[in-house]
Design an enzyme around this catalytic site. Structure first.
Site, PDB file in Angstrom:
ATOM      1  CG  ASP A 139       4.881   3.236   7.500  1.00 30.16           C
ATOM      2  OD1 ASP A 139       3.987   3.582   6.697  1.00 30.16           O
ATOM      3  OD2 ASP A 139       4.665   2.448   8.441  1.00 30.16           O
ATOM      4  CG  HIS A 140       4.140   0.054   4.495  1.00 31.00           C
ATOM      5  ND1 HIS A 140       4.005  -1.275   4.823  1.00 31.00           N
ATOM      6  CD2 HIS A 140       3.679   0.747   5.563  1.00 31.00           C
ATOM      7  CE1 HIS A 140       3.480  -1.378   6.033  1.00 31.00           C
ATOM      8  NE2 HIS A 140       3.290  -0.158   6.501  1.00 31.00           N
ATOM      9  CG  HIS A 150      -0.398   0.076   2.526  1.00 31.59           C
ATOM     10  ND1 HIS A 150       0.389  -0.928   3.061  1.00 31.59           N
ATOM     11  CD2 HIS A 150      -0.455   1.037   3.494  1.00 31.59           C
ATOM     12  CE1 HIS A 150       0.760  -0.596   4.279  1.00 31.59           C
ATOM     13  NE2 HIS A 150       0.268   0.597   4.564  1.00 31.59           N
ATOM     14  CG  HIS A 176      -4.143   0.095   6.800  1.00 31.27           C
ATOM     15  ND1 HIS A 176      -4.141   0.611   8.076  1.00 31.27           N
ATOM     16  CD2 HIS A 176      -2.989   0.528   6.213  1.00 31.27           C
ATOM     17  CE1 HIS A 176      -3.041   1.341   8.256  1.00 31.27           C
ATOM     18  NE2 HIS A 176      -2.328   1.295   7.143  1.00 31.27           N
ATOM     19  CG  ASP A 180       0.488  -1.214   7.999  1.00 28.14           C
ATOM     20  OD1 ASP A 180       1.395  -2.018   8.287  1.00 28.14           O
ATOM     21  OD2 ASP A 180       0.650   0.019   7.963  1.00 28.14           O
ATOM     22  CG  HIS A 193      -0.012   4.396   4.660  1.00 28.92           C
ATOM     23  ND1 HIS A 193      -0.750   3.664   5.564  1.00 28.92           N
ATOM     24  CD2 HIS A 193      -0.863   5.317   4.133  1.00 28.92           C
ATOM     25  CE1 HIS A 193      -1.996   4.109   5.574  1.00 28.92           C
ATOM     26  NE2 HIS A 193      -2.083   5.107   4.721  1.00 28.92           N
ATOM     27  CG  HIS A 238       3.890  -1.627  11.669  1.00 28.09           C
ATOM     28  ND1 HIS A 238       4.673  -0.507  11.818  1.00 28.09           N
ATOM     29  CD2 HIS A 238       3.153  -1.432  10.540  1.00 28.09           C
ATOM     30  CE1 HIS A 238       4.424   0.339  10.832  1.00 28.09           C
ATOM     31  NE2 HIS A 238       3.509  -0.195  10.041  1.00 28.09           N
TER      32      HIS A 238
END
Length: 254
Positions: free
Chosen positions: A57-58, A53, A111, A128, A55, A166
């Site tokens: 942080d990915h 996805h 998410h 996530d 985001h 995570h």
């Protein structure tokens, strides 16, 4: 196929798979440097990047890794991922040559609306959507979408390794125990996680069988969890139970 969780940022894991010939795949590289260090230390060549996805942080390290290694990127249909990539969605099959790996793409909105997961070689890279003892927040999707996504995961073989993105397991366990305090499997998992983290070991991967025994978000049909949800305002529907559980987790002070 060697599986490694590379710590990244505050609590992310970048999952890496490598074969005996030194060919590697990474999933959701939120930054490039930890991956570069691992590749160099182990003499690996990066061939493929999988993104679940949009985001940051990915995906934050994906462009650098793609440029440095001429890696092929697979990503969901989402313009917020501004990379040259093979766009894939629910039901697609990916066949990699190096390393030799077949992956099924599973559409899992909740998410985010465009979130996907990758399943192959007995491993689930769920981003996530699913965490050990928990699930992702609903930033874009609706409860019924996330519940349907989790139901799809729950139908996978119990031996499936759950490679979540995570290190949330300890905090998730504290909430899960408020829902099912008498669940002995959950009690044992919480102790196992506590010991692993104290020794600086990751709590992941988990197994789907373990999650089905311990994760309240996969157990909303269990009598104890259903009773807890009704006590907290849910009606008799599965979606209402899930939404009540997710809302309570959002408000939980770990």
């Amino acid at each position: 196929m060697q599986l490694t969780a590379i710590p990244s940022l505050n609590d992310n894991y970048i999952w890496l798979m490598a074969d005996d010939h030194g060919q590697a795949v990474v999933v959701d590289p939120g930054e490039a440097e930890p991956v570069e260090q691992y590749l160099e230390a182990h003499g690996l060549a990066l061939s493929t990047i999988l993104l679940t996805h949009h985001h940051h942080d990915h995906i934050g390290g994906a462009a650098t890794l793609q440029l440095n290694h001429r890696a092929t990127v697979y990503a969901p249909q989402d313009s917020r991922i501004d990379l040259i990539a093979n766009r894939v969605g629910d039901g697609d099959l990916i066949g990699l040559e190096q390393p030799a790996l077949d992956l099924a793409v599973i559409g899992v909105p909740g998410h985010t609306l465009s979130h996907i997961a990758y399943y192959g070689d007995g491993k689930l890279f769920c981003g996530d959507t699913l965490f050990s003892l928990g699930c992702g927040r609903l930033f874009e999707g609706q409860p019924e979408q996330m519940l349907a996504s989790l139901d799809r995961f729950a139908a996978l073989p119990g031996s499936t390794l759950v490679c979540a993105a995570h290190e949330y397991t300890a905090a998730n366990g504290r909430f899960a125990l408020t829902v099912e305090p008498d669940n002995t499997d959950l009690q044992e998992r919480v102790v196992e996680v506590r010991d692993a983290r104290a020794a600086d070991r990751p709590s992941l991967p988990s197994s789907m069988a373990c999650e089905l025994r311990t994760n309240p978000f996969l157990r909303i049909d269990e009598p104890a969890v259903a009773a807890w949800c009704r006590h907290h305002g849910a009606d008799e529907s599965r979606v209402s139970r899930f939404a009540t559980l997710r809302r309570a987790k959002d408000q939980f002070a770990a």
